[in-house]
Design a protein around this motif. Sequence first.
Motif, PDB file in Angstrom:
ATOM      1  N   ARG A  90      16.562  33.569   4.243  1.00  0.00           N
ATOM      2  CA  ARG A  90      17.200  34.772   4.140  1.00  0.00           C
ATOM      3  C   ARG A  90      18.089  34.756   5.127  1.00  0.00           C
ATOM      4  O   ARG A  90      18.982  35.414   5.160  1.00  0.00           O
ATOM      5  CB  ARG A  90      16.110  35.961   4.664  1.00  0.00           C
ATOM      6  CG  ARG A  90      16.309  37.225   4.943  1.00  0.00           C
ATOM      7  CD  ARG A  90      16.630  37.824   3.559  1.00  0.00           C
ATOM      8  NE  ARG A  90      15.574  38.133   2.584  1.00  0.00           N
ATOM      9  CZ  ARG A  90      15.253  38.029   1.374  1.00  0.00           C
ATOM     10  NH1 ARG A  90      16.576  37.563   0.678  1.00  0.00           N
ATOM     11  NH2 ARG A  90      14.423  38.253   0.700  1.00  0.00           N
ATOM     12  N   GLU A  91      17.993  34.198   6.388  1.00  0.00           N
ATOM     13  CA  GLU A  91      19.050  34.009   7.413  1.00  0.00           C
ATOM     14  C   GLU A  91      20.170  33.274   7.132  1.00  0.00           C
ATOM     15  O   GLU A  91      21.525  33.720   7.256  1.00  0.00           O
ATOM     16  CB  GLU A  91      18.523  33.175   8.763  1.00  0.00           C
ATOM     17  CG  GLU A  91      17.224  34.063   9.517  1.00  0.00           C
ATOM     18  CD  GLU A  91      16.095  33.999   8.660  1.00  0.00           C
ATOM     19  OE1 GLU A  91      15.299  35.142   8.756  1.00  0.00           O
ATOM     20  OE2 GLU A  91      15.913  33.184   7.915  1.00  0.00           O
ATOM     21  N   ASN A  92      20.236  32.308   6.183  1.00  0.00           N
ATOM     22  CA  ASN A  92      21.420  31.660   5.499  1.00  0.00           C
ATOM     23  C   ASN A  92      21.866  31.909   4.202  1.00  0.00           C
ATOM     24  O   ASN A  92      22.611  31.433   3.721  1.00  0.00           O
ATOM     25  CB  ASN A  92      21.211  29.949   5.710  1.00  0.00           C
ATOM     26  CG  ASN A  92      20.061  29.551   4.752  1.00  0.00           C
ATOM     27  OD1 ASN A  92      19.806  30.088   3.641  1.00  0.00           O
ATOM     28  ND2 ASN A  92      19.888  28.380   4.977  1.00  0.00           N
ATOM     29  N   GLN A  93      21.425  33.128   3.889  1.00  0.00           N
ATOM     30  CA  GLN A  93      21.634  33.528   2.409  1.00  0.00           C
ATOM     31  C   GLN A  93      23.159  33.729   2.010  1.00  0.00           C
ATOM     32  O   GLN A  93      23.503  33.218   1.095  1.00  0.00           O
ATOM     33  CB  GLN A  93      20.931  34.690   2.120  1.00  0.00           C
ATOM     34  CG  GLN A  93      21.049  35.378   0.642  1.00  0.00           C
ATOM     35  CD  GLN A  93      20.234  36.614   0.417  1.00  0.00           C
ATOM     36  OE1 GLN A  93      19.439  37.118   1.215  1.00  0.00           O
ATOM     37  NE2 GLN A  93      19.909  36.819  -0.817  1.00  0.00           N
ATOM     38  N   ALA A  94      23.864  34.217   3.074  1.00  0.00           N
ATOM     39  CA  ALA A  94      25.349  34.263   2.739  1.00  0.00           C
ATOM     40  C   ALA A  94      26.113  33.018   2.892  1.00  0.00           C
ATOM     41  O   ALA A  94      26.934  32.928   2.090  1.00  0.00           O
ATOM     42  CB  ALA A  94      25.999  35.407   3.989  1.00  0.00           C
ATOM     43  N   GLU A  95      25.441  32.264   3.479  1.00  0.00           N
ATOM     44  CA  GLU A  95      26.115  30.745   3.444  1.00  0.00           C
ATOM     45  C   GLU A  95      25.732  29.903   2.326  1.00  0.00           C
ATOM     46  O   GLU A  95      26.409  29.016   1.902  1.00  0.00           O
ATOM     47  CB  GLU A  95      25.615  30.005   4.801  1.00  0.00           C
ATOM     48  CG  GLU A  95      26.375  30.500   6.060  1.00  0.00           C
ATOM     49  CD  GLU A  95      25.846  31.697   6.418  1.00  0.00           C
ATOM     50  OE1 GLU A  95      24.447  31.819   6.391  1.00  0.00           O
ATOM     51  OE2 GLU A  95      26.300  32.563   7.266  1.00  0.00           O
ATOM     52  N   MET A  96      24.669  30.268   1.645  1.00  0.00           N
ATOM     53  CA  MET A  96      24.104  29.664   0.507  1.00  0.00           C
ATOM     54  C   MET A  96      24.376  29.936  -0.900  1.00  0.00           C
ATOM     55  O   MET A  96      24.619  29.126  -1.797  1.00  0.00           O
ATOM     56  CB  MET A  96      22.552  29.428   0.629  1.00  0.00           C
ATOM     57  CG  MET A  96      22.170  28.825   1.985  1.00  0.00           C
ATOM     58  SD  MET A  96      22.315  26.960   1.774  1.00  0.00           S
ATOM     59  CE  MET A  96      21.247  26.154   0.566  1.00  0.00           C
ATOM     60  N   GLU A  97      24.521  31.337  -1.016  1.00  0.00           N
ATOM     61  CA  GLU A  97      24.587  32.090  -2.331  1.00  0.00           C
ATOM     62  C   GLU A  97      26.037  31.422  -3.118  1.00  0.00           C
ATOM     63  O   GLU A  97      26.829  31.628  -2.278  1.00  0.00           O
ATOM     64  CB  GLU A  97      24.397  33.468  -2.402  1.00  0.00           C
ATOM     65  CG  GLU A  97      24.134  33.913  -3.388  1.00  0.00           C
ATOM     66  CD  GLU A  97      23.068  35.319  -3.163  1.00  0.00           C
ATOM     67  OE1 GLU A  97      23.276  36.389  -3.665  1.00  0.00           O
ATOM     68  OE2 GLU A  97      21.820  34.728  -2.821  1.00  0.00           O
ATOM     69  N   GLN A  98      26.006  31.358  -4.441  1.00  0.00           N
ATOM     70  CA  GLN A  98      26.943  30.998  -5.190  1.00  0.00           C
ATOM     71  C   GLN A  98      26.882  31.580  -6.581  1.00  0.00           C
ATOM     72  O   GLN A  98      25.688  31.853  -6.992  1.00  0.00           O
ATOM     73  CB  GLN A  98      26.881  29.522  -5.225  1.00  0.00           C
ATOM     74  CG  GLN A  98      25.882  28.659  -5.379  1.00  0.00           C
ATOM     75  CD  GLN A  98      25.557  28.314  -6.916  1.00  0.00           C
ATOM     76  OE1 GLN A  98      26.623  28.465  -7.827  1.00  0.00           O
ATOM     77  NE2 GLN A  98      24.480  28.070  -7.208  1.00  0.00           N
ATOM     78  N   SER A  99      27.932  31.682  -7.202  1.00  0.00           N
ATOM     79  CA  SER A  99      27.866  32.611  -8.389  1.00  0.00           C
ATOM     80  C   SER A  99      27.327  32.130  -9.706  1.00  0.00           C
ATOM     81  O   SER A  99      27.163  32.635 -10.468  1.00  0.00           O
ATOM     82  CB  SER A  99      29.615  33.141  -8.776  1.00  0.00           C
ATOM     83  OG  SER A  99      30.329  31.912  -8.912  1.00  0.00           O
ATOM     84  N   GLY A 100      27.318  30.505  -9.531  1.00  0.00           N
ATOM     85  CA  GLY A 100      26.782  29.969 -10.841  1.00  0.00           C
ATOM     86  C   GLY A 100      25.287  30.204 -10.789  1.00  0.00           C
ATOM     87  O   GLY A 100      24.467  29.978 -11.991  1.00  0.00           O
ATOM     88  N   CYS A 101      24.647  30.798  -9.831  1.00  0.00           N
ATOM     89  CA  CYS A 101      23.173  30.924  -9.667  1.00  0.00           C
ATOM     90  C   CYS A 101      22.783  32.204 -10.563  1.00  0.00           C
ATOM     91  O   CYS A 101      23.381  33.155 -10.366  1.00  0.00           O
ATOM     92  CB  CYS A 101      22.814  31.087  -8.348  1.00  0.00           C
ATOM     93  SG  CYS A 101      21.147  31.649  -8.025  1.00  0.00           S
ATOM     94  N   LEU A 102      21.889  31.800 -11.367  1.00  0.00           N
ATOM     95  CA  LEU A 102      21.533  33.242 -12.213  1.00  0.00           C
ATOM     96  C   LEU A 102      21.019  34.241 -11.594  1.00  0.00           C
ATOM     97  O   LEU A 102      20.968  35.441 -11.732  1.00  0.00           O
ATOM     98  CB  LEU A 102      20.617  32.748 -13.277  1.00  0.00           C
ATOM     99  CG  LEU A 102      21.318  32.428 -14.793  1.00  0.00           C
ATOM    100  CD1 LEU A 102      22.413  31.288 -14.590  1.00  0.00           C
ATOM    101  CD2 LEU A 102      20.124  31.922 -15.998  1.00  0.00           C
ATOM    102  N   HIS A 103      19.995  33.884 -10.520  1.00  0.00           N
ATOM    103  CA  HIS A 103      19.282  34.898  -9.637  1.00  0.00           C
ATOM    104  C   HIS A 103      20.486  35.774  -8.948  1.00  0.00           C
ATOM    105  O   HIS A 103      20.221  36.944  -8.687  1.00  0.00           O
ATOM    106  CB  HIS A 103      18.309  34.242  -8.805  1.00  0.00           C
ATOM    107  CG  HIS A 103      16.884  34.384  -9.624  1.00  0.00           C
ATOM    108  ND1 HIS A 103      15.892  35.157  -9.625  1.00  0.00           N
ATOM    109  CD2 HIS A 103      16.750  33.159 -10.567  1.00  0.00           C
ATOM    110  CE1 HIS A 103      14.885  34.774 -10.397  1.00  0.00           C
ATOM    111  NE2 HIS A 103      15.421  33.633 -10.941  1.00  0.00           N
TER     112      HIS A 103
END
Length: 314
Positions: free
Chosen positions: A204-217
């Motif tokens: 949860r803490e690194n969510q902004a650093e990990m999330e990418q637009s190719g991810c369906l979720h």
Amino acid sequence: MITSLLAPTPVRLIPAQWRAREAAHHARADALTSAHRARRQRGETHAIEDFLFTYYPVSPAKLHRWHPGAGVTLEGAAILFDPAQDPVRADWKYYARTGAAAEDLTVDLAALWEARGKLISFIERLFTETLERTPSFGCFGLHEWAMVYRMTPEEIRHRTLPLRLGALDTDVVVESNPIACSHFDAYRFFTPAAEPLNELRPTRENQAEMEQSGCLHAGMDVYKWAVKLGPIVPGELLLDAFELARDIRSVDMRASPYDVSSYGLAAIPVETPEGKRAYAALQRGFADRGNALRVRVLDAIARAGSAAARLSDR
């Protein structure tokens, strides 16, 4: 507080204008939720579509409500309403009366920012960084497979759906393919045996650093974040995000280890090279749609920030 470089001009909508938009929203929301509402009345469940109303705890009634967005005044909206459709808008959370006779309504930005300011800032950062990050199209939906890895039939979430390859061969797919899930809210449902197989460690803490637009979720979650922003997100944008989440959910389950043929859906066999190519092609389309929605959400946040700043300067 986020503000636009060009502060939007305040908008006033006369009753004929806003009621037409509201009626169009009601009709569209009713069409999008009609199948779910009919099943609920019959006491039936749907392993794919119920997700949109359970994992995302947004009722059809809440989706039915139309919001104009920030910086828009609805003339006469405090007294004009259809009790068969919705209670008086003046009683809705984060709306304030305005106008000489207090008969008009606008979004109460001061109250909204006081209650949700930190969340709004997080969403702005999350979407901005996601848009800036290069999307990845190599996960092939294997997060869903990792969620059933080495589970007994009694432990599997969707027990009404059989595993398309059976339990043993499903485990082989997980063990023979690299798992690279970047989305915390998918990764947290991995089985204990599957967790160490993931190449990444989203939190949860690194969510902004990990999330990418190719991810369906991440694409589905555009809808979740739009809901959390409340009335600063125009209703039309909210329903667009819901439609994207619905379309992604179908592909997510078609690429999963579950046999969804009972719902008239063809599997996307991501355990094969052909299935992987088909999945990645769909990912690219969803990434484009999701990013277009992220831009619109960021614009809604910026408009709200500008309108709030203008009010504070008075």
